[in-house]
Design an enzyme around this catalytic site. Structure first.
Site, PDB file in Angstrom:
ATOM      1  N   LYS A  82     -41.492 -48.984  95.623  1.00 41.36           N
ATOM      2  CA  LYS A  82     -41.174 -47.883  96.545  1.00 41.36           C
ATOM      3  C   LYS A  82     -40.066 -48.334  97.484  1.00 41.36           C
ATOM      4  CE  LYS A  82     -43.584 -44.833  99.854  1.00 41.36           C
ATOM      5  NZ  LYS A  82     -44.877 -44.590 100.548  1.00 41.36           N
ATOM      6  N   SER A 168     -46.663 -39.854  99.909  1.00 41.51           N
ATOM      7  CA  SER A 168     -45.235 -40.099  99.971  1.00 41.51           C
ATOM      8  C   SER A 168     -44.699 -40.979  98.836  1.00 41.51           C
ATOM      9  CB  SER A 168     -44.901 -40.758 101.306  1.00 41.51           C
ATOM     10  OG  SER A 168     -45.496 -42.047 101.395  1.00 41.51           O
ATOM     11  N   SER A 192     -50.996 -41.810 100.731  1.00 38.06           N
ATOM     12  CA  SER A 192     -49.702 -41.817 100.025  1.00 38.06           C
ATOM     13  C   SER A 192     -49.659 -42.605  98.723  1.00 38.06           C
ATOM     14  CB  SER A 192     -48.601 -42.345 100.953  1.00 38.06           C
ATOM     15  OG  SER A 192     -48.210 -41.358 101.868  1.00 38.06           O
TER      16      SER A 192
END
Lengths: 501, 99
Positions: A82, A168, A192
């Site tokens: 990420k 997210s 997330s």
């Protein structure tokens, strides 16, 4: 081989690599080909350096050829990170190598930023021999549940490209679901990792707060943030967690406690375990297809010999309000560092005040601004006790209820998300509706507990996730329950229709 | 208490060092009011005998040997600066005569 390479588990691929039936370079090329094929459609990656990735794969192959692969299950396995983890590639002497990728946190304010150091997560996975494929798209500063808050455009769900992949960590979840990466890392502040895992039919785990180092993970809400893996099986998640977990002196909230062999604890046996089902998690607004799949999952565990117990966590409906004070308050403090002076975007104004305000006004997106405003308000004179201290007191209550229930059961079963993947754009104008996506996951962050989402079926053709929540530091039981369920149910083997060549 | 005024929004934006356009202030006023209304339900919870939790883990001071270790070089620390005047960061005027 029946399945395309990029759709196989780390466990299977690792065997092929060690038997030299497959090279890391071949596997990495297969992932890079998927990434290139789907780049426009899915928008999962923000930064890629294919040459550096191939060089790392060749190096892993050389290690395997020398016969040095023993006990390194991630050696030669390609993964995605990420874009909230800072990255830099260094050799053993601390010299730069090619492939130190930029880090944006999904924000314009960090466009082009290159970290002077690697995150602990990147370092540990490099030490384990895993191959970094690139940085995945995410909601700006990890704030969001749909990946629509990225400054670099939304990610699309490989199951249905008109829907969101969750957020997210949406780029990481979609990359694993689409067979672009064998595993990926995300961060989970209120859901997330688990919510996008649920929406993409992948397995995603948030470890206990303090289990994995946050060094080099750009901070959103420091008392809630935790790093964890996405993968295509529970066993794979156990392998990655094993490589990540453990004390790091550079993170003052990283706890020095023993790390068990997570993969070895996956016995497939849940007989004698007591599993609690909190009635408050089956809330109004939950889709009937989701509830049905989750209840079926619970029944499967009962058939496997677990004792299913009805339990109550009465403060569950206070979780959302508690979270939306604590998380924005911490975010408003953490994001004060983006001032246009030391790194990132700068408005270039002649006066310092204007340079601060215009840099931040131009560099942050709408959701980040909303959270900064909410957090600043909750911490401001006159409101601090009524909002911030109150939320911290309710946090005590929420945690105490979990502790009490978990003293009578071994783990808790719940839905991960109240809905399946929703349409792009469906909730962007209604922040409160968006926040409700995390109603079943954020209490776990408030209490600092480990939680996993494992696929438990489809509703309307889209994946549903079953959440398993455990005692602090007891990831082993969470993984054992999820693995036993997965073996019996087999939904993790379902692939999105678009993944196939 | 749940409705916040335009002045409130501007005040908080100043505290946060955040420039907002007029349209953003309008939108923020209505959205923050809605969110605060939802958040205010916490006031109904009796917490009179409950202490606050800032962190779920017990933090203690950790001591290490006071030994020199390598850190960031000055070049590395300055490498991302929007404006630099080696070996310093360059910032706009902070103080001005007569202000």
């Amino acid at each position: 081989m029946s399945l395309p390479l990029a759709d196989r588990t780390i466990t299977e691929l690792g065997e092929l690599l060690r038997d030299r039936a497959l090279s890391s370079r071949e596997l990495t090329d297969a992932c890079l080909a998927r990434m290139a094929r789907d780049a426009e459609r899915l928008n999962t990656f923000l930064a890629v350096d294919a040459d550096a990735t191939r060089a790392a794969a060749d190096e892993a192959d050389a290690v395997i050829h020398r016969g040095d692969a023993g006990g390194r299950p991630l050696l030669g396995i390609p993964y995605a990170l990420k874009d909230i983890f800072v990255t830099r590639a260094l050799d053993d002497e601390g010299n730069d190598l090619p492939g130190g990728l930029p880090t944006t946190a999904g924000s314009r304010i960090l466009e082009g930023y290159r970290s002077p150091y690697p995150s602990s997560a990147q370092q540990r996975l490099a030490d384990a021999g895993a191959i970094l494929l690139g940085k995945t798209n995410c909601d700006e500063f990890a704030m969001g549940s749909s990946n629509e808050n990225s400054a670099y455009g939304p990610v699309r769900n490989p199951w249905d490209e008109t829907t969101v992949p969750g957020g997210s960590s949406g780029g990481s979840s979609a990359a694993v679901a689409a067979g672009q990466a064998c595993f990926a890392l995300g961060t989970d502040t209120g859901g997330s990792i688990r919510q996008p895992a649920s929406l993409t039919g992948t397995v995603g785990m948030k470890p206990t707060y303090g289990r994995v180092s946050r060094w080099g993970m750009i901070a959103f809400a420091s008392s809630l943030d935790q790093c964890g893996p996405f993968a295509r099986s529970v066993h794979d998640v156990a392998l990655v967690l094993g490589a990540l977990a453990g004390h790091d002196s550079r993170d003052s909230t990283s706890v020095d406690t023993p790390v068990p062999d997570y993969a070895a604890g996956l016995t497939g046996d849940v007989r004698g375990l007591r599993l609690g089902v909190p009635r408050e998690y089956f809330v109004a607004g939950m889709e009937p297809g989701v509830e049905a799949a989750v209840r079926d999952g619970i029944e499967t565990l009962r058939r496997l010999g677990a004792e299913i117990v009805d339990v109550s966590l009465p403060s569950t409906d206070r979780g959302l309000a508690t979270y939306y004070i604590i998380a924005p308050a911490e975010a408003s403090a953490n994001l004060a560092r983006f001032d246009g002076v030391r790194y990132g975007l700068s408005a270039g104004a002649d006066e310092l005040w204007e340079n601060y305000t215009h840099t931040r006004g131009a560099g942050f997106g709408a959701e980040v601004k909303r959270r900064i405003m909410l957090g600043t308000y909750a911490l401001s004179a006159g409101y601090y006790d009524a909002f911030y201290v109150k939320a911290q007191q309710v946090r005590t209550l929420i945690k105490a209820e979990f502790d009490e229930v978990l003293s009578t059961v071994d783990a808790i079963l719940a839905p991960t998300s109240p809905t399946v993947a929703f349409k792009l754009g469906a909730k962007v104008d209604d922040p409160l509706a968006m926040y409700l996506n995390d109603a079943c996951t954020l209490p776990v962050n408030i209490a600092g507990l480990p939680g996993i989402s494992v696929p438990c079926g489809l509703s309307g053709g889209l994946p549903v996730g079953l959440q398993v929540i455990g005692r602090a530091w007891d990831e082993a039981t969470v993984l054992r329950v999820a693995d036993a369920y997965e073996r019996a149910a087999g939904f993790t083997r379902l692939r999105p229709p678009t993944a196939h060549d | 208490m749940a409705t916040i005024s335009r002045d409130d929004v501007e005040h908080v934006a100043r505290l946060a060092r955040l420039h907002l356009t007029d349209a953003e202030i309008d939108r923020m006023q209505s959205q923050l009011s809605n969110i605060l209304e939802a958040i205010e339900t916490l006031q109904q919870v009796d917490t009179s005998h409950v202490g606050p939790t800032a962190s779920v883990i017990q933090l203690e001071n950790v001591m290490r040997e006071d030994a020199v270790r390598p850190g960031l070089t000055r070049d590395a620390a300055l490498a991302n600066a929007p404006r630099r005047d080696d070996p310093f960061l360059r910032v706009p005027t902070v103080l001005r005569e007569g202000r």
